[in-house]
Design an enzyme around this catalytic site. Structure first.
Site, PDB file in Angstrom:
ATOM      1  N   ASP A 168      -8.433 -24.794  65.968  1.00 37.18           N
ATOM      2  CA  ASP A 168      -9.315 -23.516  65.657  1.00 37.18           C
ATOM      3  C   ASP A 168      -8.486 -22.862  64.220  1.00 37.18           C
ATOM      4  O   ASP A 168      -9.097 -21.895  64.015  1.00 37.18           O
ATOM      5  CB  ASP A 168      -9.273 -22.341  66.644  1.00 37.18           C
ATOM      6  CG  ASP A 168      -7.810 -21.821  67.199  1.00 37.18           C
ATOM      7  OD1 ASP A 168      -6.852 -22.627  66.905  1.00 37.18           O
ATOM      8  OD2 ASP A 168      -7.753 -21.030  67.915  1.00 37.18           O
ATOM      9  N   GLU A 253       8.181 -25.740  65.987  1.00 39.31           N
ATOM     10  CA  GLU A 253       8.129 -26.072  64.722  1.00 39.31           C
ATOM     11  C   GLU A 253       9.652 -26.499  64.293  1.00 39.31           C
ATOM     12  O   GLU A 253      10.119 -27.555  63.678  1.00 39.31           O
ATOM     13  CB  GLU A 253       7.742 -25.054  63.611  1.00 39.31           C
ATOM     14  CG  GLU A 253       6.417 -24.605  63.749  1.00 39.31           C
ATOM     15  CD  GLU A 253       5.927 -23.572  64.982  1.00 39.31           C
ATOM     16  OE1 GLU A 253       6.918 -23.288  65.848  1.00 39.31           O
ATOM     17  OE2 GLU A 253       4.729 -23.387  65.095  1.00 39.31           O
TER      18      GLU A 253
HETATM   19  N1  UDP Z   1      -4.162 -26.369  73.294  1.00 38.93           N
HETATM   20  C1  UDP Z   1      -3.674 -27.573  74.406  1.00 38.93           C
HETATM   21  N2  UDP Z   1      -3.989 -27.029  75.626  1.00 38.93           N
HETATM   22  C2  UDP Z   1      -3.804 -25.597  76.001  1.00 38.93           C
HETATM   23  C3  UDP Z   1      -3.845 -24.698  74.952  1.00 38.93           C
HETATM   24  C4  UDP Z   1      -3.852 -25.177  73.718  1.00 38.93           C
HETATM   25  O1  UDP Z   1      -4.012 -28.696  74.087  1.00 38.93           O
HETATM   26  O2  UDP Z   1      -3.652 -25.266  77.244  1.00 38.93           O
HETATM   27  C5  UDP Z   1      -4.392 -26.905  71.782  1.00 38.93           C
HETATM   28  C6  UDP Z   1      -5.115 -26.146  71.286  1.00 38.93           C
HETATM   29  O3  UDP Z   1      -6.600 -26.718  71.457  1.00 38.93           O
HETATM   30  C7  UDP Z   1      -4.947 -26.181  69.881  1.00 38.93           C
HETATM   31  C8  UDP Z   1      -3.377 -26.199  70.027  1.00 38.93           C
HETATM   32  O4  UDP Z   1      -2.948 -26.538  71.079  1.00 38.93           O
HETATM   33  O5  UDP Z   1      -5.183 -27.170  69.094  1.00 38.93           O
HETATM   34  C9  UDP Z   1      -2.687 -24.724  69.733  1.00 38.93           C
HETATM   35  O6  UDP Z   1      -3.064 -23.746  70.909  1.00 38.93           O
HETATM   36  P1  UDP Z   1      -3.844 -22.537  70.451  1.00 38.93           P
HETATM   37  O7  UDP Z   1      -4.652 -22.558  69.222  1.00 38.93           O
HETATM   38  O8  UDP Z   1      -4.349 -21.841  71.463  1.00 38.93           O
HETATM   39  O9  UDP Z   1      -2.533 -21.885  70.052  1.00 38.93           O
HETATM   40  P2  UDP Z   1      -2.370 -20.408  69.242  1.00 38.93           P
HETATM   41  O10 UDP Z   1      -3.385 -20.086  68.201  1.00 38.93           O
HETATM   42  O11 UDP Z   1      -2.572 -19.158  70.053  1.00 38.93           O
HETATM   43  O12 UDP Z   1      -1.192 -20.485  68.307  1.00 38.93           O
HETATM   44 MN    MN Z   2      -4.931 -21.513  67.565  1.00 41.64          MN
END
Ligand code: UDP
Ligand code: MN
Length: 306
Positions: A168, A253
């Protein structure tokens, strides 16, 4: 007619000019066939994206895949957080023009956790301990790295850049141009992350001298996943390099970077880290009204993929 009056010599001269111009124009095309590969070489970018089923998933993946279709020599590794591969993701990948690898691995989160801290996850296969933290995409990125190692071992060309991409985020095409310059690890600013307008490495005399970050600034590498890419060959040189569940949130990271680089190795890109080419955008969770609770419910729409 005047044309008829043109003298034969002028006509011949005109034709000669035409032939010379034609040959001149086609020279680069002829040369191209003999130019060695080195001058046109563009390193492959391996984008690693974990993804999970939710209402906005297709919207997020559509936006991302259509950006990626504009990137030259890009290989998308998509890992679903699911027991099986879904047809939604499979069709989206097939319908794209992208070179891709589709994988899946499910994150096993316990439904019966009594731990109150929402940051702490408990895993089916592991003993409950407060040092295990919840992070997204750990297993998925590790599965992708193992696939990549196998792929590079079998491949003549072991070069490339590895970029961990959330599904996203928002990516400018410029960020991909930057990562083709990487020798070891390239770094750049990330917009709208860590409670800041921009979180970024600080650069002095062309070297990374520190980081402008306010969220957990004590992290060894206070940088977001979107803010760096790693030379693919380093994953062959460091087969042990992987993400871990044993680190606290925000340390993924630092966890992967510790295997492949020190702060001194970081290469500041995006005009010495003065430009933002990627944003840690987050798609808002949509709220859908419950049709059963509506006086005038809409027609059923379960047969439509959204
Ligand atoms: N993601 C996943 N399983 C989960 C939650 C997130 O595979 O249960 C993936 C999500 O689609 C994204 C990445 O891990 O590509 C990071 O997650 P997210 O964008 O929700 O993290 P944030 O934006 O909160 O750092
Ligand atoms: Mn995200």
């Amino acid at each position: 007619m005047p044309f008829v009056n043109i003298k034969k010599q002028y006509l011949a001269f005109g034709m000669l000019v035409f032939v010379v111009l034609f040959l001149f124009n086609s020279r680069p095309a002829i040369q191209c066939q003999f130019t060695p590969e080195v001058s046109t070489y563009v390193p492959t970018i391996y984008g690693i994206t974990p993804t999970y089923a939710r209402l906005a998933q297709k919207a997020d993946l559509t936006r991302l895949s259509q950006t990626l279709m504009l990137v030259k020599n890009f290989h998308w590794i998509v890992i679903e957080d699911s027991e099986t591969k879904t047809s939604l993701v499979e069709n989206l990948l097939k319908e794209s023009t992208l070179k891709y690898t589709h994988l899946n691995v499910k994150t096993h989160k316990s439904k019966h956790s009594t731990v109150m801290d929402v940051n702490i996850c408990v895993f089916k296969t592991e003993t409950i301990t407060t040092s295990w933290y919840c992070a997204s995409g750990v297993e998925q990125r590790n599965v992708a790295l193992n696939w990549l190692r196998g792929h590079l071992k079998d491949s003549d060309d072991k070069r490339g850049a590895v970029y961990f991409m959330d599904d996203d985020n928002t990516y400018s095409l410029k960020v991909f141009d930057e990562m083709r310059k990487i020798k070891k690890v390239g770094v750049w600013p990330v917009g709208i992350v860590g409670g800041m307008r921009v979180e970024m490495p600080l650069v002095t005399d062309g070297k990374v001298s520190g980081f402008n970050a306010v969220w957990k600034p004590f992290r060894p590498f206070p940088i977001d996943m979107a803010g760096f890419a790693i030379n693919a060959t380093l994953f062959l040189l460091h087969p042990e390099a992987k993400f871990s569940r044993k680190v606290q949130s925000g340390f993924q990271e630092s966890e992967i970077l510790k295997y492949v680089a020190t702060k001194d190795d970081l290469e500041p890109l995006a005009e010495n880290c003065t430009k933002v080419y990627v944003w840690h955008t987050r798609t808002q969770k949509p709220s859908i009204l419950n049709p059963k609770k509506l006086k005038h419910p809409p027609l059923p729409d379960d047969h439509i993929e959204v």
